[in-house]
Design an enzyme around this catalytic site. Structure first.
Site, PDB file in Angstrom:
ATOM      1  N   ASP A   1      37.325  38.748  36.283  1.00 40.32           N
ATOM      2  CA  ASP A   1      36.265  38.335  35.633  1.00 40.32           C
ATOM      3  C   ASP A   1      35.801  37.508  34.401  1.00 40.32           C
ATOM      4  OD1 ASP A   1      36.521  39.359  37.827  1.00 40.32           O
ATOM      5  OD2 ASP A   1      34.284  40.728  37.793  1.00 40.32           O
TER       6      ASP A   1
ATOM      7  N   GLU B   1      28.239  42.544  43.270  1.00 40.93           N
ATOM      8  CA  GLU B   1      29.136  42.250  42.186  1.00 40.93           C
ATOM      9  C   GLU B   1      28.963  41.431  41.234  1.00 40.93           C
ATOM     10  OE1 GLU B   1      33.495  43.796  43.078  1.00 40.93           O
ATOM     11  OE2 GLU B   1      34.035  42.149  43.740  1.00 40.93           O
TER      12      GLU B   1
HETATM   13  C1  FRU Z   1      34.938  41.395  40.017  1.00 38.87           C
HETATM   14  C2  FRU Z   1      34.647  42.805  39.308  1.00 38.87           C
HETATM   15  C3  FRU Z   1      34.137  43.585  38.884  1.00 38.87           C
HETATM   16  C4  FRU Z   1      34.353  44.565  37.919  1.00 38.87           C
HETATM   17  C5  FRU Z   1      35.914  43.359  38.017  1.00 38.87           C
HETATM   18  C6  FRU Z   1      37.031  44.549  37.997  1.00 38.87           C
HETATM   19  O1  FRU Z   1      36.015  40.577  40.125  1.00 38.87           O
HETATM   20  O2  FRU Z   1      35.635  44.203  41.109  1.00 38.87           O
HETATM   21  O3  FRU Z   1      33.169  44.216  40.328  1.00 38.87           O
HETATM   22  O4  FRU Z   1      33.531  44.840  37.486  1.00 38.87           O
HETATM   23  O5  FRU Z   1      35.812  42.755  39.380  1.00 38.87           O
HETATM   24  O6  FRU Z   1      37.966  44.507  37.310  1.00 38.87           O
END
Ligand code: FRU
Length: 440
Positions: free
Chosen positions: A18, A207
């Site tokens: 992300d 998320e």
């Molecule tokens: C989304 C996610 C988020 C989390 C991060 C962990 O891709 O799962 O919810 O904070 O990636 O790498």
């Protein structure tokens, strides 16, 4: 040169997911990201850091955050950035594993972990005191009626009319995705205000929520886990809604209908910020299925301007990207490090093929097929299509070695796909002209 990228920011090495902490601060864009520095796979999360003057050329700046306290011992998960009195503040999720996977210290056993929200600041956007500068501002949630102790994460913070606001992604009983809203006077003390959910049909966990107003209406983005039940597509998908948000109560009205953020189904975990000119600008992670020849995996899409208009959410090509391709060329010689842009109008039945990647119009839909440039996959991962278009079919196609973005009718819909092994050729079967634009 290693460390510098044009257009699509790519992992410096190993793995990224992300985008985090996206902000225009003290004269440049800062973009942080989920980074695993020990191998080309997901694991204990750190924050990598890149900067740009124009959202087109990016430079990697190394590590910003890494695990140092009990709360983030097993990872610095996603979060966002705000500026206050000249300082840059990052708010992110720290995770602590209760049971580490005995076969892999970088993952947890059976989701036995807890999550808290952490604040850290910087005077210049580059130096973060990982040893002494972290403050847990929201501890793990202990009331399952409010949210989940394990799956509550990805704070997005913004300045409202009368204070700071935060939206968190969560789950109600691991059955339905949920938003949690908090309010603060000073970024340090947060009060829970309200929750919102749409029911189990919209995924079991939400998320990376992002809420923002635009001139034509408020918008909500969420990355919904388990949204699709079709075995052949990625189950987790980023979707968006035109919404109505009341700041004083943090009540949000979310309609039943959603759009995908991108109809290629490869983008995930988008995050927005205001650009230098005040445009709401989004970047998202491109999920890639395998490590590239360069040994890295994971990149970001090009910046997109998000605008609601007449109940529809548009994702328009950012003007800086269009400007970056200002020289009209006769022929494509090589994709190179800068990529290129193709502009064309398609009538029903017409087709543009880019290095083996097919873009064609069927009735009032734009379809893509990457079967020749996505080795090792069959079925639904290969073909994508937009919903029915309203009027016309004008395409701006941004081409990079590992990624193609098709902007339809100035952002009415976008289809983006990761690709492998594109050839240096363009074929057009149609009645107009396919214009080729390269870096000026
Ligand atoms: C989304 C996610 C988020 C989390 C991060 C962990 O891709 O799962 O919810 O904070 O990636 O790498």
């Amino acid at each position: 040169m290693k460390g510098q990228h044009r257009l699509h920011l790519k992992a410096p090495d190993n793995w990224i997911n992300d985008p985090n902490g996206f902000i225009y601060y003290k004269g440049q864009y800062h973009l942080f990201y989920q980074y695993f520095p020990y191998g080309p796979r997901w694991g204990t999360m750190h924050w990598g850091h890149a900067v740009s003057q124009d959202l087109v050329s990016w430079e990697h700046k190394g590590l910003a955050l890494y695990p140092t306290i009990h709360g983030d011992q097993n990872g610095c998960f996603s979060g966002s950035a705000v500026e206050e009195e000249g300082k840059l503040y990052l708010v992110y999720t720290g995770v602590h594993y209760e049971v580490v996977n005995p076969e892999d210290p970088h993952t947890c056993l059976d989701d036995q972990f807890e999550s808290c929200q952490i604040l850290i600041s910087s005077e210049d956007g580059f130096q973060f005191d990982n040893q002494n500068g972290k403050e847990v501002v929201i501890p793990p949630i202990m009331d399952p009626g409010i949210g989940d102790r394990t799956h509550t994460r990805d704070p997005k913070v913004w300045r409202g009319k009368d204070g700071w606001y935060m939206v968190l992604g969560s789950t109600l009983g691991e059955k339905q995705g949920e938003l949690l809203f908090y309010r603060s006077e000073d970024l340090h003390h947060w009060t829970y205000v309200s929750q919102a959910t749409k029911g189990p049909a919209y995924g079991w966990m939400w998320e990376c929520p992002d809420y923002f107003p635009t001139e034509g209406g408020d918008v909500l983005l969420v990355s919904a886990m388990g949204l699709l039940t079709n075995e052949e597509k990625e189950k987790n998908q980023s979707i968006c809604f035109p919404v109505d948000f009341q700041e004083d109560t943090c009540r949000i009205q979310i309609p039943d209908e959603y759009q995908f953020v991108d109809y290629g189904m490869d983008l995930y975990a988008p995050q927005t910020t205001l650009d230098k000119e005040g445009r709401r600008t989004m970047i998202a992670w491109v999920r890639m299925p395998k490590v590239t020849e360069g040994g890295w995996i994971g990149m970001f899409c090009s910046p997109r301007v998000v605008e609601a208009e007449g109940g529809h959410v548009y994702f328009r090509l950012h003007p800086n990207v269009r400007q970056a391709y200002s020289r009209k060329a006769a022929d494509v010689c090589e994709i190179g490090k800068d990529g290129y842009m193709v502009v064309v109008d398609l009538e029903d039945g017409e087709e543009l093929e880019i290095g083996g990647y097919r873009i064609f119009r069927e009735g009032n839909q734009v379809c893509t097929d990457r079967s020749r440039v996505y080795p090792g996959f069959t079925g639904a991962h290969l073909r994508s299509e937009t919903p029915e278009l309203r009027d016309g079919c004008h395409l701006e196609v941004i081409v990079d070695e590992h990624f193609i973005e098709v902007f339809v009718n100035d952002g009415e819909y976008v289809i983006s796909n990761a690709v492998y092994g594109l050839k240096n050729e363009i074929r057009y079967q149609g009645s107009g002209e396919a214009e080729l634009w390269v870096a000026g």
